[in-house]
Design a protein around this motif. Structure first.
Motif, PDB file in Angstrom:
ATOM      1  N   ASP A  44      -6.161  -1.476  -4.780  1.00  7.64           N
ATOM      2  CA  ASP A  44      -5.673  -2.146  -3.575  1.00  7.64           C
ATOM      3  C   ASP A  44      -6.799  -3.070  -3.130  1.00  7.64           C
ATOM      4  O   ASP A  44      -7.758  -2.642  -2.508  1.00  7.64           O
ATOM      5  CB  ASP A  44      -5.362  -1.102  -2.492  1.00  7.64           C
ATOM      6  CG  ASP A  44      -4.382  -1.639  -1.464  1.00  7.64           C
ATOM      7  OD1 ASP A  44      -4.226  -2.867  -1.386  1.00  7.64           O
ATOM      8  OD2 ASP A  44      -3.784  -0.822  -0.733  1.00  7.64           O
TER       9      ASP A  44
ATOM     10  N   GLN B 260      -8.108  -0.015  -0.385  1.00  6.93           N
ATOM     11  CA  GLN B 260      -8.357  -1.161   0.480  1.00  6.93           C
ATOM     12  C   GLN B 260      -9.623  -0.952   1.326  1.00  6.93           C
ATOM     13  O   GLN B 260     -10.458  -1.829   1.402  1.00  6.93           O
ATOM     14  CB  GLN B 260      -7.148  -1.364   1.404  1.00  6.93           C
ATOM     15  CG  GLN B 260      -6.810  -2.808   1.626  1.00  6.93           C
ATOM     16  CD  GLN B 260      -5.397  -2.964   2.197  1.00  6.93           C
ATOM     17  OE1 GLN B 260      -4.671  -1.992   2.401  1.00  6.93           O
ATOM     18  NE2 GLN B 260      -5.003  -4.209   2.441  1.00  6.93           N
TER      19      GLN B 260
ATOM     20  N   THR C 155       0.846  -1.199   0.000  1.00  2.18           N
ATOM     21  CA  THR C 155       0.000   0.000   0.000  1.00  2.18           C
ATOM     22  C   THR C 155       0.882   1.249   0.000  1.00  2.18           C
ATOM     23  O   THR C 155       0.556   2.260  -0.624  1.00  2.18           O
ATOM     24  CB  THR C 155      -0.932  -0.003   1.236  1.00  2.18           C
ATOM     25  OG1 THR C 155      -1.725  -1.179   1.188  1.00  2.18           O
ATOM     26  CG2 THR C 155      -1.834   1.207   1.261  1.00  2.18           C
TER      27      THR C 155
HETATM   28 MG   LIG Z   1      -2.142  -2.717   2.186  1.00  3.31          MG
END
Ligand SMILES: [Mg+2]
Ligand SMILES: Nc1ncnc2c1ncn2[C@@H]1O[C@H](COP(=O)(O)OP(=O)(O)OP(=O)(O)O)[C@@H](O)[C@H]1O
Length: 605
Positions: free
Chosen positions: A524, A444, A403
């Motif tokens: 993500d 995410q 990330t």
């Molecule tokens: Mg991550």
């Protein structure tokens, strides 16, 4: 979110003597800044000051006039004269009441306008704050600054500031009036008041100790409640209800005890002040009467009546003064917290502009080193070369830095060393907002706003028509699901769920990015478990989305990884392997292990 119980705001009505207040570190600087806001309404403020002087003056003058009425008319039984004089007294009272209303009327306007400006500036600041500011400040704390603290400033301006000014004025005028009537009689209140103040300080000090303790206990109790509410599922699954109940009872008891003591100590203060007040009143009456009978010091009944009123009036504002100073202190501290946010170095938006229409989409990371804190590098000498249209998959164990790689590309954070270029242009030289317009992100933690589904998708491109929104949803494979909802695209999403699953949330987020039509795509993938049918939908949607765009995909799903042009294996902030699925698999290295351990189950299915 943990709001401190009396945080910045302090609930006015409940502020008992001795409650602790937070103090500002730089009172002078904060006041100066606050003045910057208030002084825009200088003329109104001047009117307020005049009104306060008029109302305090009328207050003292009316008492004086009553004394004169007694001496001049009542003692001489001149009732027609008294009737005429009463008109004057009523007029003075009326003037005082008007001035007092006028003063609050204007002050409300000043306070509201000032808080509006502060709130506006603070909210504007929020958008310009760099992300690391949010990392280092709890969301509850920021929320509290925007709401409680600003509110506190407003309330204080509205009520307490004026009150403080008029209290000081009233005290001074009263002292002056008492001295002018009889310096000898004035000695009584002047001696008794300090004794009262000293005695109440003694109790305030003790109360303060327990109020701090109460505040701490309340904070801890709130912590238990908050954890129980937000962790309810975990509590249930592990059967911890009893233990939590016990913990709660213990804290609840602590809170009762400290609250009790604090209230008991602070409850001494009012009776003490009242008794002393009465003592002073009675003594003035007694000695005044005595002096009058003895013909001592040229006293009259009217003057004694005035003295009595002033002696009473004198105590009240002195009692108020301590409370007002506390409120003022906490408001200054609140203002300081607000200005602290405003003073944070904003994200610089200036820079070169790029057009997403002409962007090829070549991304190069060269020797990039970065850490969220300087001592602790998360990425070390990372090199990545994404050719236009390529799909790069980033894989690696959790916490490896995947990330973080995309956080740097979006310039949520800036590199410590090395460069990142987009079509050969260092992204440091590009305007952040222009850069971000070229990037599309499905992150995410999918964030949907509390608005309709249609508005949430349209967030990608605000001028999109309803047809375009639906088209994007169709490509994202979520159109059917949406139309099956009772309210369709007008379903309002909220935190509480609304029957939308994680996977469906992600599909809506994909539709949103689809609509934005970015040149570079960042994905993500959420690690959450998604049923196979939704997974297939997401998979198809992503393939359409990635088509013809440079894509960075942080993938947990094997299918997404296998389709990538290049796989980068990240471990501990470094790229340790690189290549296609087949070549990496054949290497029998880290990827092979990760792949066989993580995906074996999937393969067997
Ligand atoms: Mg991550
Ligand atoms: N905002 C932040 N502030 C400080 N440290 C952070 C922050 N975000 C991540 N880290 C740290 O940086 C390291 C890399 O985190 P990163 O989020 O890039 O991992 P990841 O590879 O995306 O993991 P996952 O697969 O679990 O999403 C971790 O050790 C993490 O603790």
């Amino acid at each position: 979110m943990r709001h401190s119980p009396m945080g910045g705001a302090g609930r006015r009505g409940f502020r008992a003597a001795g409650m602790p207040v937070t103090k500002a570190k730089d009172v002078k600087g904060t006041l100066k800044r606050l003045w910057g806001y208030i002084k825009q309404q200088k003329i109104k403020l001047f009117a307020v000051v005049l009104a306060i002087i008029a109302s305090s003056g009328a207050n003292v003058a009316s008492t004086m006039l009553i004394g004169r009425a007694i001496d001049k008319y009542i003692v001489r039984l001149d009732f027609p004269g008294l009737a005429r004089f009463s008109i004057v007294i009523v007029a003075v009272y009326a003037l005082g009441a008007c001035a007092s209303w006028f003063q609050s009327y204007i002050m409300v306007g000043i306070a509201q306008r000032t808080t509006q400006s502060i709130r506006r500036d603070l909210f504007n600041c929020l958008h310009r704050l760099p992300l690391n500011f949010f990392d280092s400040h709890a969301h509850g704390d920021l929320m509290s600054r925007l709401t409680n603290d600003v509110d506190n400033i407003g309330q204080t301006l509205n009520q307490s500031l004026v009150q403080l000014f008029s209290v000081v004025l009233t005290i001074s005028i009263t002292i002056f009036a008492m001295l002018s009537i009889s310096p000898l009689l004035s000695i009584i209140p002047f001696v008794i008041m300090p004794i009262g103040i000293a005695l109440s300080r003694f109790f305030v000090k003790r109360a303060k100790k327990y109020f701090s303790m109460q505040q701490k206990d309340l904070g801890e109790l709130n912590g238990v409640i908050e954890e129980t509410i937000s962790g309810q599922k975990v509590v249930k699954v592990f059967g911890r209800e009893r233990i939590i109940m016990q913990k709660f009872q213990k804290k609840n008891d602590d809170l009762r005890i400290s609250g009790n003591k604090a209230q008991i100590y602070s409850s001494f203060i009012m009776p003490i002040m009242n008794s002393l007040n009465n003592l002073s009143y009675a003594s003035v009456a007694l000695f005044g009467g005595f002096m009058l009978i003895k013909g001592f010091g040229s006293l009259t009944i009217g003057k004694i009546s005035n003295m009595l009123t002033y002696a009473k009036q004198f105590a009240r504002p002195i009692n108020e003064l301590a409370g007002l100073l506390n409120i003022l202190q906490s408001a200054i501290a609140a203002a300081e917290r607000v200005f602290e946010v405003m003073e944070t170095e904003p994200e610089v938006m200036a820079g070169k502009h790029i057009k997403k229409q002409t962007l090829r989409g070549e991304v190069v990371f060269k020797d990039v080193t970065f850490g969220y804190s300087k001592e602790n590098p998360v990425l070390k000498d990372v090199n990545i070369h994404a050719k236009p249209g390529e799909t790069i998959a980033l894989v690696g164990p959790t916490g490896a830095g995947k990330t973080t790689v995309v956080n740097l590309l979006t310039r949520f954070y800036d590199v410590d060393k090395g460069t990142i270029t987009l079509d050969g242009e260092d992204i440091q030289s590009l305007a952040r907002n222009a850069l971000r317009q070229c990037l599309g992100m499905v992150i995410q933690e999918t964030y949907l706003f509390s608005a309709t589904i249609r508005e949430n998708i349209r967030y990608g491109r605000l001028d999109a028509t309803d047809e375009e929104v639906e088209q994007a949803a169709r490509i994202a494979n979520v159109h059917r699901f949406i139309t099956n909802l009772p309210k369709g695209y007008d379903t309002v999403l909220s935190d509480a769920g609304e029957g939308i699953s994680q996977g469906q949330r992600q599909l809506i987020a994909i539709a949103r990015v689809m609509l934005a039509n970015p040149s570079i795509l960042i994905l993500d993938e959420a690690t959450s478990n998604i049923d196979t049918r939704t997974e297939k939908h997401i998979q198809d949607a992503l393939l359409t989305l990635m088509h013809g765009r440079t894509s960075f995909v942080i993938a947990h799903r094997l299918s997404t990884i296998r389709d990538a042009d290049k796989i980068l294996v990240i471990n501990d902030g470094q790229i340790i392997e690189e290549g296609s699925h087949e070549s990496l698999y054949a290497q029998k290295g880290f990827y092979y292990n990760l792949y066989t351990s993580q995906f074996k189950r999937v393969l067997q299915e």
